[in-house]
Design a protein around this motif. Sequence first.
Motif, PDB file in Angstrom:
ATOM      1  N   LYS A 185      11.078  29.229  -7.887  1.00  0.00           N
ATOM      2  CA  LYS A 185      10.156  29.807  -8.861  1.00  0.00           C
ATOM      3  C   LYS A 185       9.978  31.306  -8.675  1.00  0.00           C
ATOM      4  O   LYS A 185      10.096  32.081  -9.617  1.00  0.00           O
ATOM      5  N   CYS A 186       9.687  31.748  -7.423  1.00  0.00           N
ATOM      6  CA  CYS A 186       9.435  33.176  -7.186  1.00  0.00           C
ATOM      7  C   CYS A 186      10.576  33.873  -6.463  1.00  0.00           C
ATOM      8  O   CYS A 186      10.503  35.085  -6.206  1.00  0.00           O
ATOM      9  N   SER A 187      11.622  33.113  -6.077  1.00  0.00           N
ATOM     10  CA  SER A 187      12.829  33.653  -5.436  1.00  0.00           C
ATOM     11  C   SER A 187      12.573  34.218  -4.046  1.00  0.00           C
ATOM     12  O   SER A 187      13.403  34.963  -3.518  1.00  0.00           O
ATOM     13  N   ALA A 188      11.433  33.900  -3.424  1.00  0.00           N
ATOM     14  CA  ALA A 188      11.172  34.362  -2.063  1.00  0.00           C
ATOM     15  C   ALA A 188      11.958  33.509  -1.071  1.00  0.00           C
ATOM     16  O   ALA A 188      12.191  32.311  -1.286  1.00  0.00           O
ATOM     17  N   TRP A 189      12.376  34.097   0.021  1.00  0.00           N
ATOM     18  CA  TRP A 189      13.199  33.408   1.010  1.00  0.00           C
ATOM     19  C   TRP A 189      12.336  32.873   2.153  1.00  0.00           C
ATOM     20  O   TRP A 189      11.395  33.521   2.605  1.00  0.00           O
ATOM     21  N   ASN A 190      12.696  31.664   2.631  1.00  0.00           N
ATOM     22  CA  ASN A 190      12.086  31.037   3.811  1.00  0.00           C
ATOM     23  C   ASN A 190      10.569  30.937   3.700  1.00  0.00           C
ATOM     24  O   ASN A 190       9.838  31.213   4.657  1.00  0.00           O
ATOM     25  N   THR A 191      10.090  30.561   2.529  1.00  0.00           N
ATOM     26  CA  THR A 191       8.639  30.432   2.328  1.00  0.00           C
ATOM     27  C   THR A 191       8.196  28.988   2.101  1.00  0.00           C
ATOM     28  O   THR A 191       7.004  28.736   1.963  1.00  0.00           O
ATOM     29  N   LEU A 192       9.143  28.029   2.057  1.00  0.00           N
ATOM     30  CA  LEU A 192       8.779  26.634   1.819  1.00  0.00           C
ATOM     31  C   LEU A 192       8.291  26.003   3.124  1.00  0.00           C
ATOM     32  O   LEU A 192       8.993  26.031   4.141  1.00  0.00           O
ATOM     33  N   GLU A 193       7.089  25.447   3.087  1.00  0.00           N
ATOM     34  CA  GLU A 193       6.488  24.818   4.257  1.00  0.00           C
ATOM     35  C   GLU A 193       6.186  23.357   3.953  1.00  0.00           C
ATOM     36  O   GLU A 193       5.780  23.008   2.840  1.00  0.00           O
ATOM     37  N   ALA A 194       6.378  22.523   4.975  1.00  0.00           N
ATOM     38  CA  ALA A 194       6.138  21.090   4.801  1.00  0.00           C
ATOM     39  C   ALA A 194       4.653  20.811   4.655  1.00  0.00           C
ATOM     40  O   ALA A 194       3.815  21.429   5.311  1.00  0.00           O
ATOM     41  N   SER A 195       4.321  19.883   3.772  1.00  0.00           N
ATOM     42  CA  SER A 195       2.935  19.490   3.553  1.00  0.00           C
ATOM     43  C   SER A 195       2.902  18.006   3.226  1.00  0.00           C
ATOM     44  O   SER A 195       3.764  17.507   2.492  1.00  0.00           O
ATOM     45  N   MET A 231       0.845  -1.190   0.000  1.00  0.00           N
ATOM     46  CA  MET A 231       0.000   0.000   0.000  1.00  0.00           C
ATOM     47  C   MET A 231       0.882   1.242   0.000  1.00  0.00           C
ATOM     48  O   MET A 231       1.860   1.319   0.742  1.00  0.00           O
ATOM     49  N   ALA A 232       0.568   2.224  -0.847  1.00  0.00           N
ATOM     50  CA  ALA A 232       1.390   3.431  -0.963  1.00  0.00           C
ATOM     51  C   ALA A 232       1.343   4.235   0.325  1.00  0.00           C
ATOM     52  O   ALA A 232       0.335   4.281   1.011  1.00  0.00           O
ATOM     53  N   LYS A 233       2.480   4.850   0.664  1.00  0.00           N
ATOM     54  CA  LYS A 233       2.575   5.657   1.865  1.00  0.00           C
ATOM     55  C   LYS A 233       2.430   7.128   1.526  1.00  0.00           C
ATOM     56  O   LYS A 233       2.718   7.556   0.420  1.00  0.00           O
ATOM     57  N   ALA A 234       1.980   7.897   2.536  1.00  0.00           N
ATOM     58  CA  ALA A 234       1.925   9.355   2.357  1.00  0.00           C
ATOM     59  C   ALA A 234       3.336   9.899   2.264  1.00  0.00           C
ATOM     60  O   ALA A 234       4.263   9.389   2.906  1.00  0.00           O
ATOM     61  N   ARG A 235       3.535  10.896   1.460  1.00  0.00           N
ATOM     62  CA  ARG A 235       4.862  11.487   1.296  1.00  0.00           C
ATOM     63  C   ARG A 235       4.806  12.969   1.663  1.00  0.00           C
ATOM     64  O   ARG A 235       3.755  13.594   1.646  1.00  0.00           O
ATOM     65  N   GLU A 236       5.967  13.503   1.999  1.00  0.00           N
ATOM     66  CA  GLU A 236       6.065  14.893   2.425  1.00  0.00           C
ATOM     67  C   GLU A 236       6.707  15.726   1.325  1.00  0.00           C
ATOM     68  O   GLU A 236       7.744  15.350   0.777  1.00  0.00           O
ATOM     69  N   ILE A 237       6.076  16.849   1.009  1.00  0.00           N
ATOM     70  CA  ILE A 237       6.638  17.785   0.047  1.00  0.00           C
ATOM     71  C   ILE A 237       6.694  19.155   0.710  1.00  0.00           C
ATOM     72  O   ILE A 237       6.188  19.349   1.813  1.00  0.00           O
ATOM     73  N   TYR A 238       7.320  20.088   0.013  1.00  0.00           N
ATOM     74  CA  TYR A 238       7.445  21.452   0.531  1.00  0.00           C
ATOM     75  C   TYR A 238       6.797  22.405  -0.472  1.00  0.00           C
ATOM     76  O   TYR A 238       7.102  22.369  -1.668  1.00  0.00           O
ATOM     77  N   GLY A 260       2.969  29.001  -4.281  1.00  0.00           N
ATOM     78  CA  GLY A 260       2.368  27.680  -4.409  1.00  0.00           C
ATOM     79  C   GLY A 260       3.230  26.645  -5.105  1.00  0.00           C
ATOM     80  O   GLY A 260       2.795  25.521  -5.308  1.00  0.00           O
ATOM     81  N   ALA A 261       4.474  27.010  -5.467  1.00  0.00           N
ATOM     82  CA  ALA A 261       5.367  26.052  -6.123  1.00  0.00           C
ATOM     83  C   ALA A 261       5.733  24.923  -5.161  1.00  0.00           C
ATOM     84  O   ALA A 261       5.837  25.126  -3.944  1.00  0.00           O
ATOM     85  N   GLN A 262       5.936  23.727  -5.701  1.00  0.00           N
ATOM     86  CA  GLN A 262       6.240  22.561  -4.880  1.00  0.00           C
ATOM     87  C   GLN A 262       7.675  22.110  -5.097  1.00  0.00           C
ATOM     88  O   GLN A 262       8.251  22.271  -6.173  1.00  0.00           O
ATOM     89  N   SER A 263       8.260  21.536  -4.032  1.00  0.00           N
ATOM     90  CA  SER A 263       9.630  21.027  -4.092  1.00  0.00           C
ATOM     91  C   SER A 263       9.697  19.757  -3.271  1.00  0.00           C
ATOM     92  O   SER A 263       9.028  19.622  -2.239  1.00  0.00           O
ATOM     93  N   SER A 264      10.496  18.811  -3.731  1.00  0.00           N
ATOM     94  CA  SER A 264      10.619  17.547  -3.011  1.00  0.00           C
ATOM     95  C   SER A 264      11.501  17.672  -1.778  1.00  0.00           C
ATOM     96  O   SER A 264      11.488  16.812  -0.908  1.00  0.00           O
ATOM     97  N   GLN A 265      12.297  18.722  -1.697  1.00  0.00           N
ATOM     98  CA  GLN A 265      13.148  18.935  -0.531  1.00  0.00           C
ATOM     99  C   GLN A 265      13.130  20.409  -0.141  1.00  0.00           C
ATOM    100  O   GLN A 265      12.830  21.275  -0.951  1.00  0.00           O
ATOM    101  N   TRP A 266      13.459  20.664   1.130  1.00  0.00           N
ATOM    102  CA  TRP A 266      13.424  22.038   1.623  1.00  0.00           C
ATOM    103  C   TRP A 266      14.584  22.849   1.066  1.00  0.00           C
ATOM    104  O   TRP A 266      15.705  22.355   0.927  1.00  0.00           O
ATOM    105  N   LYS A 267      14.300  24.100   0.722  1.00  0.00           N
ATOM    106  CA  LYS A 267      15.326  25.033   0.257  1.00  0.00           C
ATOM    107  C   LYS A 267      15.112  26.365   0.959  1.00  0.00           C
ATOM    108  O   LYS A 267      13.991  26.711   1.346  1.00  0.00           O
ATOM    109  N   GLY A 268      16.171  27.116   1.106  1.00  0.00           N
ATOM    110  CA  GLY A 268      16.049  28.434   1.731  1.00  0.00           C
ATOM    111  C   GLY A 268      15.326  29.425   0.846  1.00  0.00           C
ATOM    112  O   GLY A 268      14.641  30.329   1.330  1.00  0.00           O
ATOM    113  N   GLN A 269      15.442  29.263  -0.496  1.00  0.00           N
ATOM    114  CA  GLN A 269      14.823  30.187  -1.445  1.00  0.00           C
ATOM    115  C   GLN A 269      13.994  29.409  -2.444  1.00  0.00           C
ATOM    116  O   GLN A 269      14.436  28.375  -2.968  1.00  0.00           O
ATOM    117  N   CYS A 270      12.799  29.905  -2.707  1.00  0.00           N
ATOM    118  CA  CYS A 270      11.930  29.260  -3.701  1.00  0.00           C
ATOM    119  C   CYS A 270      12.537  29.432  -5.089  1.00  0.00           C
ATOM    120  O   CYS A 270      12.891  30.541  -5.497  1.00  0.00           O
TER     121      CYS A 270
END
Length: 450
Positions: A26-36, A1-8, A14-24
């Motif tokens: 796509k929009c170059s904003a800093w410290n805006t990536l949140e775990a989901s 059975m597939a497991k839930a995965r965490e993205i940022y 609203g851009a998505q990333s598989s790992q946390w980064k200090g800067q987005c």
Amino acid sequence: MAKAREIYVCSACGAQSSQWKGQCSKCSAWNTLEASVVAPNSRAPRPGSGVQSLLRLSDAPDIIADAFSTGIEALDRVLGKGLVPGAAILIGGEPGIGKSTLLLQLAGAVAASGNQVVYLSGEESLGQIKSRAERLNALHENLLAIATNQIDDILPVIDGKNPPALLIADSVQTLSSTRAEGLPGNVSQVRAVAGELMEACKRNGVTLLIVGHVTKEGNLAGPKLLEHMVDTVISLEGDRDQVFRIMRVLKNRFGPNQELLIFQMLGQGLDLIEDPSTYFLGARDPLLSGASVVMAVDGQRTFAVEVQALATRSFLSIPRRAALGLDVNRLHLILAVLEKRLKLNFGQSDIYVKVGGGMRLQEPGMDLALVASILSSFYDLALPERSAFWGEVDLNGQIRPVASHSLRKDQAVRLGYTPLFYPRIDGEKGGIRSLGELVEALFSRKTGKN
């Protein structure tokens, strides 16, 4: 059975990333990536197993939806035809600007017309809402309210036997859904709450009004997807130290956009200004130097706004330049053009400019009025008492045409302004081509300059 995965997910775009980064990325904003947390996907359907089929567009069923009034005739006009059943409207603005006040007034007016309204608040208690409704004279038996942060409390009301005609959700950042992870206000929750509310309202023909917070830059907070999901986007702007509020329609699927209304904040709520063409002039004295009137266009409306300037002797090694209500870079550019093309010396003068009435202007059509105000103060000579200006000044000192020229001219004539100073248009009498012609028309006889 597939497991839930965490993205940022970026809270700014609203851009998505598989790992946390200090800067987005796509929009170059800093410290805006949140775990989901993303739920596992269900088994994909086989190709061709869907129940939907292609249909000729001309054979699609017609949507018969009679819009109902907001209780404010001018607001019905800028929205296109009032409140359309099943439509979603997003209204944003700074805290304390009057969003909740306006919506509670609207709720009372719609309830008084015989339609049932539900006011969903995630920020205030029922006692607070009632107290404000009494002050605004908005209480009515058709106006219902609920104070909760869970949209599961309101979904049964929308899907019930007698759904309301209008649902006001104040605000989307304070509501949460059990079907999304995270705290209220994050990207996942905002997307889920808005999506579930809009889906339920469209299914039952309920008009949805959503309140959204704004960022410190004045943009609507949350994912940009939210603005794409709704049918209409409204912005309520203004300075909390001023009594006026500007409502702009930024997006509208049922009527024209870039429309606006002017309200003034009173003790009994927001009051519509029917004819705001001279509202921002106030009690001005046209016999004083350093003041001109610009016919400014914002959206589809023309306003007569005063532009003030003060040129005074400077005792500083670097003279001061200050601007209020317009971009200071526009002032620097205009002063550079005046020094170069008219051979003036502002090196020993402090220059202060402001837009009267608390209005903020960004359009290029104000250049000519700004020039006239600066020269009037510099020469200490008043401009003609009923004069009005509009036009763009380029770097060569030429006066360029601006948008809505006919609209500005017709409004100036209606208000009784003369003489008028505007760019020369081919095939039209009057107008000026350069700063030299402006100086000759306004100051040559008084200053003795040729």
